[in-house]
Design a protein around this motif. Structure first.
Motif, PDB file in Angstrom:
ATOM      1  N   MET A   9       0.827  -1.200   0.000  1.00  0.00           N
ATOM      2  CA  MET A   9       0.000   0.000   0.000  1.00  0.00           C
ATOM      3  C   MET A   9       0.865   1.256   0.000  1.00  0.00           C
ATOM      4  N   GLU A  40       2.081   1.661  -3.424  1.00  0.00           N
ATOM      5  CA  GLU A  40       1.017   2.085  -4.317  1.00  0.00           C
ATOM      6  C   GLU A  40       0.698   3.570  -4.154  1.00  0.00           C
ATOM      7  N   GLN A  56      -7.737   2.417  -4.990  1.00  0.00           N
ATOM      8  CA  GLN A  56      -7.086   1.472  -4.061  1.00  0.00           C
ATOM      9  C   GLN A  56      -7.849   1.404  -2.743  1.00  0.00           C
ATOM     10  N   VAL A  89     -10.048  -1.923  -0.954  1.00  0.00           N
ATOM     11  CA  VAL A  89      -9.904  -2.437   0.421  1.00  0.00           C
ATOM     12  C   VAL A  89     -11.246  -2.411   1.131  1.00  0.00           C
ATOM     13  N   HIS A 127      -1.950  -5.493  -4.214  1.00  0.00           N
ATOM     14  CA  HIS A 127      -1.788  -5.850  -2.799  1.00  0.00           C
ATOM     15  C   HIS A 127      -2.608  -7.079  -2.424  1.00  0.00           C
TER      16      HIS A 127
END
Length: 515
Positions: free
Chosen positions: A297, A300, A344, A348, A477
C-alpha cells in the motif's frame, strides 16, 4: 509442548498396554481354575459311575455275600466309681459278592471284587455281672449298641485305584461325551463369570479325538489346556483344550470405559494443541501479510503522492502558471493520481464490506457476453500500450444468468488485468464461453508466467501475492482475486484456476444458467 504431548501419549499407551496384560493374566488364571475344576469333576464322575455300576450289580445278584473276619480291634474299660464295665469291639469284614473283574474288562478275568464293612459294637455291664478278669463274655450285657458301615477311607482308595486301572484302557468315547464336557464347562464358566463364547476339544497324545465342539480350531494365544482322566500315578494321555475365540474383545471390554475416557482426553489435548499451533502459525502469517500489505500500500500510494507533489510544484512555477495548457495538463495528472489512490482505498473497503455482508449486490437476468466485451473495453488502452491482443471465442448458446452488472464487470476486469500484469512478453489473452449442462463457463487464458500447484491453492486468499524476486515488480496488494471469489460465490458460482509454471494460466468461472 510437543515433547510433553508425546510423553503423555506414550504414558497413556503404556498404561493401556499394562492394563491389558494384567487383565489377560487374570483371564488366564480364571480359565485354568475352570479347567482344573472341570478335570476334577470329570474324574470324580467317572469314579462314581464306576462305583455305582458295582453297587447296582451287587444289588441285582439277590444273594447274601460271603463274610469273614479280617481284623478285630478290642477295647476294655472299667469305671472305678460306678463299677461299670465297657467293652468296645470293631471288626473289619470283607464281603465277597462273587463279582469277576471281567465284568469291567476281559483282561481282569479271575480277579474277584470285594466290598468291606466295619462292624462296631459297644457293650456295657453293670453290678459286676462279669468276673474280674473281664474275659468271660458269656454273661449278657445290660446295654448293647451295634453299628455297621462302610470303611470310607479304605472304600475310596480301593475304588479310586480300581476304577483308574480298569478304565485306563477304555476308549475315550465310552468314558466321557461331548455333551458331558460341554455341560460341566458351561456350569464352571458361568460360576467364574467368563461369559464369552468358547470351543473345546479333548486331545490324546497331541492328536484330536472325537470329543470336541463343532467349530474348535486350535490357536496358541487363545487356547488353554489341562490333563483329564488321570491314572493312579496322577498322569494322563488326555488333555482338555479350551479356546476362547473372542478372548481379546472380552479382556479389552473390562477396561473399555477407562480406555475411552483416556483416548477422549488425549484427543482433546491433541485438538487443543493443534488448534494452538494453528493459531500461532496463523498469527505469524497474518503478521507477515500485514507487513507485506503495508509495504504494498505504501508503494502504491508513494508514486501518486510524489507525482501530485511534483505537479503542484510545477504549477507554482511562474513560467508555467500563466500557461493554461500546461496547468490543465498538471491538474489532469493530479486528478488521475488522486483517482488511482481512491480506487485502491475503495478496493480495500469493498472486501471489508463483503466479509461483513454489508455490500448490497442486486442481481438481474443478464446476457454475460456483453459484459465480457465491456470488461475487454476497460483494459483495451492498457492492452494497446503493452502491444497485446485479446481473442474471443463465444461458443455458448445459452448465456442468460442472474448477475450484478457492476461487480461482475469488476470481476472480469480483475482477471484480465492480472493476465496482463503477469505476462512477461506481449500479452495474448483468449476468452472462451461454453455450456456444460445447466451452466455457462467463462475461460480466460493467458500466456503469462503461470503458477505452481502450491500457489494455485492460495491464489484466492485475501492479501496473498506470489513473490517473483522484486516484491513490487508487479503492482497490487493481493485483494483482486479475493474479491473475485467473494463475488462469484455470491452469484452461486465457482471460480478456479488451471496453470503450469512458465506456460500461462486459465481462470475458469462457472455460473448457473436461468432456464
Amino acid at each position: 509442548m510437543s515433547i510433553s504431548l508425546i510423553g503423555i501419549i506414550l504414558v497413556q499407551l503404556y498404561w493401556i498396554n499394562s492394563s491389558f496384560q494384567k487383565n489377560d493374566e487374570q483371564f488366564r488364571h480364571h480359565a485354568l481354575v475352570v479347567l482344573n475344576n472341570v478335570s476334577e469333576k470329570l474324574n470324580k464322575k467317572e469314579m462314581v459311575d464306576f462305583y455305582t455300576s458295582i453297587k447296582k450289580f451287587k444289588d441285582s445278584t439277590g444273594r447274601e455275600p460271603k463274610q469273614e473276619q479280617l481284623k478285630q480291634l478290642f477295647y476294655y474299660e472299667k469305671d472305678a466309681n460306678s463299677k461299670e464295665i465297657l467293652i468296645y469291639t470293631n471288626a473289619i469284614v470283607p464281603e465277597d459278592f462273587g463279582i469277576d473283574g471281567s465284568f469291567f474288562d476281559k483282561k481282569l478275568k479271575g480277579i474277584n471284587i470285594k466290598d468291606y464293612t466295619a462292624n462296631r459294637k459297644t457293650q456295657i455291664y453293670k453290678d459286676n455281672s462279669l468276673d474280674g478278669s473281664g474275659t468271660n463274655l458269656s454273661s449278657k450285657p445290660n446295654v448293647t449298641i451295634e453299628k455297621s458301615g462302610e470303611l470310607s477311607i479304605l472304600d475310596i482308595v480301593q475304588f479310586e485305584l480300581l476304577s483308574k486301572d480298569v478304565l485306563l484302557k477304555r476308549p475315550i468315547q465310552s468314558r466321557i461325551s461331548s455333551k458331558l464336557v460341554n455341560d460341566v464347562l458351561n456350569f464352571e464358566l458361568y460360576k467364574s463369570e467368563l461369559k464369552t463364547p468358547y470351543e473345546f476339544a479333548v486331545y490324546k497324545n497331541g492328536f484330536a479325538t472325537k470329543i470336541k465342539s463343532e467349530e474348535f480350531r486350535y490357536d496358541k494365544c487363545t487356547t488353554y489346556s489341562v490333563p483329564i482322566l488321570l491314572d493312579a500315578e496322577g498322569k494322563s494321555e488326555y488333555k482338555l483344550l479350551l479356546r476362547f475365540p473372542n478372548k481379546t474383545n472380552f479382556v479389552f471390554s473390562s477396561m473399555l470405559p477407562m480406555t475411552i475416557l483416556t483416548l477422549l482426553f488425549v484427543v482433546i489435548i491433541l485438538v487443543t494443541y493443534t488448534s494452538a499451533l494453528k493459531q500461532l502459525i496463523m498469527q505469524k502469517q497474518i503478521s507477515e501479510i500485514k507487513t507485506d500489505f503495508i509495504n504494498n500500500m505504501t508503494h502504491e500510494f508513494k508514486t501518486p503522492i510524489a507525482t501530485i507533489n511534483l505537479a503542484l510544484d510545477a504549477i507554482k512555477n511562474p513560467k508555467i502558471i500563466d500557461d493554461k495548457d500546461k496547468v490543465q495538463k498538471y491538474l489532469q495528472m493530479i486528478k488521475d493520481e488522486n483517482k488511482r489512490m481512491h480506487a485502491q482505498v475503495e478496493n480495500v473497503l469493498r472486501i471489508s464490506k463483503l466479509e461483513r455482508n454489508e455490500l448490497n449486490i442486486d442481481k438481474e437476468p443478464q446476457e454475460i457476453t456483453e459484459y465480457i466485451e465491456d470488461a475487454i473495453d476497460h483494459v483495451s488502452l492498457i492492452l494497446e500500450d503493452r502491444e497485446g491482443e485479446v481473442h474471443t471465442h463465444f461458443n455458448a448458446t445459452r448465456t442468460t444468468v442472474l448477475l450484478n452488472d457492476v461487480h461482475f464487470t469488476n470481476v472480469l476486469v480483475n482477471i484480465l488485468d492480472n493476465a496482463m500484469k503477469y505476462s512477461a512478453d506481449k500479452p495474448v489473452i483468449n476468452v472462451y464461453t461454453e455450456n456444460i449442462k445447466d451452466y455457462v463457463l467463462i475461460k480466460i487464458e493467458d500466456n503469462g508466467i503461470g503458477m505452481s500447484k502450491a500457489v494455485q491453492k492460495k491464489v484466492f486468499e485475501k492479501f496473498f501475492r506470489e513473490h517473483t524476486g522484486d516484491l513490487h515488480n508487479v503492482k497490487g496488494h493481493g485483494l483482486g482475486l479475493a474479491y473475485v471469489k467473494q463475488i462469484i460465490d455470491d452469484h452461486n458460482g465457482e471460480v478456479f484456476v488451471e496453470s503450469e509454471k512458465g506456460k500461462g494460466s486459465t481462470f475458469i468461472i462457472k455460473l448457473p444458467l436461468i432456464n
